[in-house]
Design a protein around this motif. Structure first.
Motif, PDB file in Angstrom:
ATOM      1  N   ALA A  13     -46.261 -27.461   2.134  1.00 42.21           N
ATOM      2  CA  ALA A  13     -46.761 -26.083   2.194  1.00 42.21           C
ATOM      3  C   ALA A  13     -47.439 -25.718   0.878  1.00 42.21           C
ATOM      4  O   ALA A  13     -48.550 -25.174   0.862  1.00 42.21           O
ATOM      5  CB  ALA A  13     -45.606 -25.126   2.492  1.00 42.21           C
ATOM      6  N   PHE A  38     -58.662 -15.728   8.052  1.00 44.28           N
ATOM      7  CA  PHE A  38     -57.227 -15.674   7.728  1.00 44.28           C
ATOM      8  C   PHE A  38     -56.522 -14.622   8.585  1.00 44.28           C
ATOM      9  O   PHE A  38     -55.441 -14.856   9.128  1.00 44.28           O
ATOM     10  CB  PHE A  38     -57.030 -15.376   6.239  1.00 44.28           C
ATOM     11  N   GLY A  90     -54.442 -16.690  10.843  1.00 44.13           N
ATOM     12  CA  GLY A  90     -53.212 -16.774  10.061  1.00 44.13           C
ATOM     13  C   GLY A  90     -52.233 -15.652  10.357  1.00 44.13           C
ATOM     14  O   GLY A  90     -51.035 -15.883  10.470  1.00 44.13           O
ATOM     15  N   LEU A 125     -57.823 -20.653  18.089  1.00 44.51           N
ATOM     16  CA  LEU A 125     -58.914 -21.048  17.199  1.00 44.51           C
ATOM     17  C   LEU A 125     -60.274 -21.078  17.906  1.00 44.51           C
ATOM     18  O   LEU A 125     -61.286 -20.738  17.304  1.00 44.51           O
ATOM     19  CB  LEU A 125     -58.592 -22.432  16.613  1.00 44.51           C
ATOM     20  N   TRP A 148     -59.651 -29.779  19.323  1.00 40.72           N
ATOM     21  CA  TRP A 148     -59.354 -29.581  17.896  1.00 40.72           C
ATOM     22  C   TRP A 148     -60.239 -30.459  17.027  1.00 40.72           C
ATOM     23  O   TRP A 148     -60.631 -30.070  15.930  1.00 40.72           O
ATOM     24  CB  TRP A 148     -57.867 -29.868  17.635  1.00 40.72           C
ATOM     25  N   LEU A 185     -56.380 -26.994  11.132  1.00 44.02           N
ATOM     26  CA  LEU A 185     -55.989 -26.903  12.533  1.00 44.02           C
ATOM     27  C   LEU A 185     -54.521 -26.547  12.717  1.00 44.02           C
ATOM     28  O   LEU A 185     -54.107 -26.188  13.817  1.00 44.02           O
ATOM     29  CB  LEU A 185     -56.229 -28.249  13.231  1.00 44.02           C
ATOM     30  N   ASP A 210     -53.350 -23.410  14.712  1.00 45.89           N
ATOM     31  CA  ASP A 210     -53.618 -23.437  16.145  1.00 45.89           C
ATOM     32  C   ASP A 210     -52.703 -24.454  16.840  1.00 45.89           C
ATOM     33  O   ASP A 210     -52.246 -24.218  17.963  1.00 45.89           O
ATOM     34  CB  ASP A 210     -55.085 -23.768  16.415  1.00 45.89           C
ATOM     35  N   ARG A 221     -49.385 -22.722  17.110  1.00 38.86           N
ATOM     36  CA  ARG A 221     -49.423 -21.671  18.139  1.00 38.86           C
ATOM     37  C   ARG A 221     -49.300 -22.284  19.531  1.00 38.86           C
ATOM     38  O   ARG A 221     -48.479 -21.858  20.344  1.00 38.86           O
ATOM     39  CB  ARG A 221     -50.740 -20.893  18.043  1.00 38.86           C
ATOM     40  N   SER A 227     -54.528 -19.920   6.051  1.00 42.41           N
ATOM     41  CA  SER A 227     -53.683 -19.690   7.229  1.00 42.41           C
ATOM     42  C   SER A 227     -52.665 -20.813   7.373  1.00 42.41           C
ATOM     43  O   SER A 227     -51.495 -20.569   7.690  1.00 42.41           O
ATOM     44  CB  SER A 227     -54.539 -19.627   8.500  1.00 42.41           C
ATOM     45  N   LEU A 239     -47.112 -22.725   6.976  1.00 37.53           N
ATOM     46  CA  LEU A 239     -46.122 -23.695   6.502  1.00 37.53           C
ATOM     47  C   LEU A 239     -45.115 -23.024   5.586  1.00 37.53           C
ATOM     48  O   LEU A 239     -43.923 -23.326   5.633  1.00 37.53           O
ATOM     49  CB  LEU A 239     -46.815 -24.841   5.769  1.00 37.53           C
ATOM     50  N   GLY A 278     -42.677 -21.206   7.627  1.00 31.16           N
ATOM     51  CA  GLY A 278     -41.808 -22.093   8.392  1.00 31.16           C
ATOM     52  C   GLY A 278     -40.784 -22.817   7.536  1.00 31.16           C
ATOM     53  O   GLY A 278     -39.848 -23.414   8.049  1.00 31.16           O
TER      54      GLY A 278
END
Lengths: 210, 178
Positions: A138, A166, A170, A176, B18, B29, B32, B35, B129, B134, B137
């Motif tokens: 991350a 974003f 995001g 997308l 993708w 990616l 998405d 999601r 994003s 991440l 999460g």
């Protein structure tokens, strides 16, 4: 930089800008396999060392040129880079050889890792280690975005485009495809027809990430 | 059987799509993928998603291809481990091949430059994003947020090799610090 056409490339084996050229698809396969396996945690620096310094297939200029193209086109950057080097030297056979070299060994390796981790995932230590690594990932992705942020100062309105992407993907979790149709297409058309300032080699200025 | 086939087709179709949407690199990616695969379909849980990402990122090679290999493995077994990554690279590869053939991989070509200039800002937004997703999460408490800040700082300020950071993260996880 001069415009290099396909014809020039096919006639001149040194068109990638290097002093040497790949001996054939087999050599492309071997070199890209070694390259991809040695690039733990980031293949790009190794790619430059192997392709430019060791093999001399590419000049520094040629490397940056292909890298910027690989970075901008859709698809994983390294895969695109391998494809371009292979295609530009040995046509479709070279492209397939370079791609196979780039993908086969790492996929086999990660598959073995995945099967091992899967069978051990009930162990709390494995779970905890993976969580720690995901946390580090991350941070690395955030840094990638921060490193690209200077790009936003180059064009007027760039911050708005980035904020829109974003916000929609995001924060609002929109899918997308509609976002890219609604934002990407106009952004592309505006950039195409405003044409405008000659931007330098993209990869050179953005510090392209893999 | 037919349900499995429908799932395989849906997975395949999404990775193909993708591939074409991954302008500026495939890491953008992730939101998405999360999601669709985790939130909408429940084909992966959060732990599997995190693990695929961590292992794929720690392995040598093109990272998002490897992440997709692991996601495919979790969803569809060995067949998925081939289907997902190959779907992710095929359309973009064909496009790059066509580009290489017809414009000689010239970065000054007008459409490529427009792609760079126009999509660049969107790429930054998508990368942010991904980072945000991440971080949400994985960083749930103060210690984890601190660890995240340390990783970002080290990564920005030093030239430390990413593998050391990943090893440090694994160790800190095992020791129960984060």
């Amino acid at each position: 930089m001069m415009k290099i056409t396909l014809r020039d490339l096919k006639i001149d084996p040194a068109a990638l800008g290097g002093e040497a050229s790949p001996g054939g698809p087999g050599e492309l396969f071997v070199v890209f396999t070694r390259l991809t396996l040695s690039g733990f945690g980031g293949v790009l620096p190794f790619a430059q060392r192997v392709l430019v310094d060791d093999r001399r297939w590419l000049s520094q200029q040629g490397f940056l040129r292909l890298l910027s193209v690989a970075h901008v086109l859709p698809g994983p950057n390294l895969v695109n880079l391998a494809l371009l080097v292979g295609e530009q030297s040995w046509g479709w056979r070279g492209a397939i050889a370079a791609l196979a070299g780039m993908l086969l060994a790492p996929m086999a390796l990660v598959l073995a890792l995945g099967l091992l981790a899967g069978s051990w995932s009930s162990l709390p230590a494995v779970h905890a280690a993976l969580h720690g690594m995901a946390l580090v990932t991350a941070g690395m992705v955030i840094v990638m975005a921060l490193r690209m942020a200077p790009l936003l100062r180059r064009r007027r309105g760039a911050v708005l485009w980035a904020a829109a992407a974003f916000g929609s993907v995001g924060l609002l979790h929109w899918s997308l495809l509609p976002v890219m149709l609604a934002l990407g297409v106009p952004a592309l058309l505006i950039a195409r027809w405003s044409g405008g300032e000659a931007s330098q080699e993209p990869a050179q200025r953005d510090g392209a990430q893999s | 059987m037919t349900a499995g086939f429908a799932m395989a087709a849906a997975v395949c179709g999404h990775y193909l799509l993708w591939s074409l949407l991954s302008v500026g690199g495939a890491i953008g990616l992730l939101p998405d993928m999360h999601r669709y695969l985790v939130v909408d379909r429940h084909w992966l849980d959060q732990a599997q998603f995190n693990a695929a990402l961590a292992l794929g990122q720690a392995s040598p090679g093109p990272n998002m291809v490897l992440v997709s290999t692991l996601m495919g493995l979790d969803m569809l077994g060995l067949a998925g481990a081939l289907l997902a990554p190959l779907s992710l690279v095929t359309p973009s590869t064909l496009l790059a091949m066509a580009y290489s053939r017809y414009s000689g991989a010239n970065p000054r070509a007008p459409w490529l430059r427009a792609l760079h200039d126009g999509m660049g800002p969107l790429t930054v937004g998508l990368l942010l994003s991904s980072g945000w997703l991440l971080a949400r999460g994985t960083a749930h408490d103060a210690a984890q947020c601190l660890a995240l800040a340390v990783v970002v700082g080290l990564n920005l300020r030093t030239r430390i090799h990413p593998l050391w950071l990943l090893a440090g993260g694994a160790l800190a996880g095992v020791l129960g610090w984060i």
